[in-house]
Design an enzyme around this catalytic site. Sequence first.
Site, short mmCIF file in Angstrom:
data_model
loop_
_atom_site.label_atom_id
_atom_site.label_comp_id
_atom_site.label_asym_id
_atom_site.label_seq_id
_atom_site.Cartn_x
_atom_site.Cartn_y
_atom_site.Cartn_z
N TRP A 179 0.83 -1.21 0.00
CA TRP A 179 0.00 0.00 0.00
C TRP A 179 0.86 1.26 0.00
O TRP A 179 0.36 2.36 -0.27
CB TRP A 179 -0.94 0.00 1.21
CG TRP A 179 -0.24 0.10 2.54
CD1 TRP A 179 0.46 -0.88 3.17
CD2 TRP A 179 -0.18 1.24 3.40
NE1 TRP A 179 0.96 -0.41 4.37
CE2 TRP A 179 0.57 0.88 4.53
CE3 TRP A 179 -0.71 2.53 3.31
CZ2 TRP A 179 0.82 1.76 5.58
CZ3 TRP A 179 -0.46 3.42 4.36
CH2 TRP A 179 0.30 3.03 5.48
N GLU A 199 0.89 -2.06 12.48
CA GLU A 199 0.90 -3.51 12.55
C GLU A 199 1.10 -4.05 13.96
O GLU A 199 1.20 -5.27 14.15
CB GLU A 199 1.96 -4.06 11.60
CG GLU A 199 1.64 -3.76 10.14
CD GLU A 199 2.86 -3.74 9.26
OE1 GLU A 199 3.89 -4.34 9.64
OE2 GLU A 199 2.80 -3.12 8.18
N LYS A 207 3.50 0.94 16.16
CA LYS A 207 4.69 0.68 15.33
C LYS A 207 4.97 1.85 14.40
O LYS A 207 6.11 2.27 14.24
CB LYS A 207 4.49 -0.60 14.52
CG LYS A 207 5.66 -0.94 13.62
CD LYS A 207 5.39 -2.19 12.79
CE LYS A 207 6.60 -2.52 11.91
NZ LYS A 207 6.36 -3.67 11.03
N GLN A 208 3.92 2.36 13.76
CA GLN A 208 4.06 3.43 12.79
C GLN A 208 2.79 4.27 12.78
O GLN A 208 1.74 3.81 13.21
CB GLN A 208 4.29 2.85 11.40
CG GLN A 208 3.13 2.03 10.87
CD GLN A 208 3.53 1.09 9.76
OE1 GLN A 208 4.27 0.13 9.98
NE2 GLN A 208 3.03 1.35 8.57
#
Length: 803
Positions: A363, A490, A594-595
């Site tokens: 993505w 994630e 995580k992000q």
Amino acid sequence: MISHHFYPVAPLEIRETAIDLDLIDEAESLFALANGHLGLRGNLDEGEPAGLPGTYLNGFHEVRPLPYAESAYGNPEAGETVLNVTDGKLVRLLVDDELFDVRYGELVEHERVLDFRAGVLRRRVHWRSPAGAEVRIASTRIVSLPQRGAAAILYEVEPVGQGVRLVVQSELIANQDGQRTAEQDDPRAAAALACPLENEEHYHHDEMVLLVHRAKSSGLRMAAAMDHDVDAPDGATLEVEDAEDAGRVTIAADVGPGERLRVLKYLAYGWSGHRSVTSVRAQVRGSLAEARHTGWDGLCADQREYLDRFWANADVEVEGDTELQQAVRFCLFHVLQSGARAEMRAIAAKGLTGAGYDGHAFWDTESFVLPVLTYTAPDAARDALRWRCTTMDLARERAQQLGLAGATFPWRTIAGRECSGYWPASTSAFHVNADIADAVVRYQDATGDERFSRDVGLQLLVETARLWRSVGHHDAAGGFRIDGVTGPDEYSAIADNNVYTNLMAKRNLLAAADAVAAHGTEARELGVDSEEAGAWRDAAADMVVPYDRRLHVHCQAENFTNHAVWDFAGTPPEMYPLLLHAPYFDLYRKQVVKQADLVLALFTCGDEFTAEEKARDFEYYEALTVRDSSLSACTQAIVAAETGHLDLAYDYLGEAAFVDLHDLAHNTKDGLHMASLAGGWLALVCGFGGFRDHGGTLRFAPRLPEPIERLRFRLGWRGRRLRVDVSATDATYVLEEGDALEIVHHGDPVEVPADEPLTRPIPPAPRRERPRQPPGREPRRRTPEGAAQTAPLSRAGAAARRR
């Protein structure tokens, strides 16, 4: 920090002034040349020493089984791995019986330059052999942007002092020896495939050699050919030979003082999943003939002309930080190379610079790379979306397999099939479908391409909207819920009502309904009626967006803010990235990010939030985000700039823009991080330039951090080229091409006239305290003098970053 004294700062090039054999594979990625169809890693001409030999054709892959400890319905059965195809870069040199090798003899001088303006890789060498003979070598390598199947190498040798006996061996090698195998603890490295190519044809004619191979499992067919023009002293000899996996042209000459041996090598590549040997052979011979007809000077002139047009539309100028100026142009050059001539193929996470992530596209393409290309090289963005549309049947098939309507596009793929065996991060990451739809709307708004909107955009928007109406449902209270999905973060999988996913789905549903209204005849051919389009609007209007009224922040997903907060104080630096040292069970039930996820929604769907909500949300999620992914820093930079944290945004910009130049993730050797490179542009243009395109209107709210004295960038918009020039006190908008344009500057609608600049003052940024990050995960402070202040990951930690 990882910075190399032999990569001096220069605005339009990367120059290597010495060879470090411990970093040779990293340099191979940095000095890669590509055009979106063909990619040549920056391997040395002579092939050895090499970290990772690499020649790639976009989409050419092998199929391999995906093993599972336990079978389950819906698991993808096969993976796809990019192949290192036939290598035509090789030009070996013998000097008086000594094989030129940088590890032997003495390198009096060695320099390589990747020229962003000329689009070539130049190399200059002064070598003294172990026996004492001296030569100067000059080579220039080009992968043509105007001619997608062609590349060329100009190789010149001249003696220093006394004359020498020279032998040049120009080679074409398949199933190359020495390919590094995948590192078992690194999920990003490519799966090792031994001798994946089987020969179908090989022959030579005059100085031309052609090899045709077939991938053993996928059945894809490719051809590679080389031809030569040789300028040598009298008495030179030339021999040509070919075999199943190799072709060689050998030139031997006695070269006296003042003379030189000049070898011009033309290369051509092509592949197909359907064409016969005869057809693929003809394709490659045609490309070779075109390149020879154009000639070396013509190839270089056409390359420069192509890049002159690109830089006129895309250049970003930064005053006050010369290293950042170099970095942003490096970023733009490689992003262009990743997709310029992809033409109905995916843009992979590593582009065509390495085999990391098995050559898969994620993505990342639509969310990070295509926004850059849409405003700087829109044809490349269009073709990437057309590729998605060509995989529609596979996406529909996947949706049916999952019991859903519409189309389910893959989280990671090469040819359009889902290739991830870890379903919580892949199958459940449905947001990729809305990311594709968002890229469609952005391209259509920016270009006004009606044909695309009718033929490609409508189909992508309709089938993704059908997916959301199928995945979600109205609850008892009337809200439209999307449950059991994984957002960009994630570390939080299988969650209900992920805000990013829901808001992007909302935009997708509304855009699809608008497209149906605009293209009624074509929509009816897709089976869409007014009732279905109305249901999409109803779902969008009722979309659930979780909000914690106690904390006054949005929940990343429903109930997220009720989870226990990760014990950051008790987590030592060596435990990052967490996925290598903590079970997903624990990560999924804790507040740790995580992000950027909710923060990404603040950027992409910024019109859904108030300024106060953005400020509170950003501060809250800063304390939870550990940036175990290279996708995070640019998003945090953009939202930090918008919420007034300009110094913090500058620090995050450094991390995004220098991820490969300084090897911050310690995996540049496997290929460049295209999304993070695109993020360097996004952080400057959308962060400090304050650029947003919500609703098809260009909006700007520029503000600069103190180290940057001036920022100048350009955007293409519906036949216009707008230049934005930002200083500490004001912004000037200039139409370099096209008619007058209405924009919004810091909330005020203004019109930029066609014939004169428009200057507006910049209001001061709100004063806010710098938000805190998890202990040990703060970005290092960046200074204009360089990224010596930029902190890398540990080598062990970097091994697990997805991208």
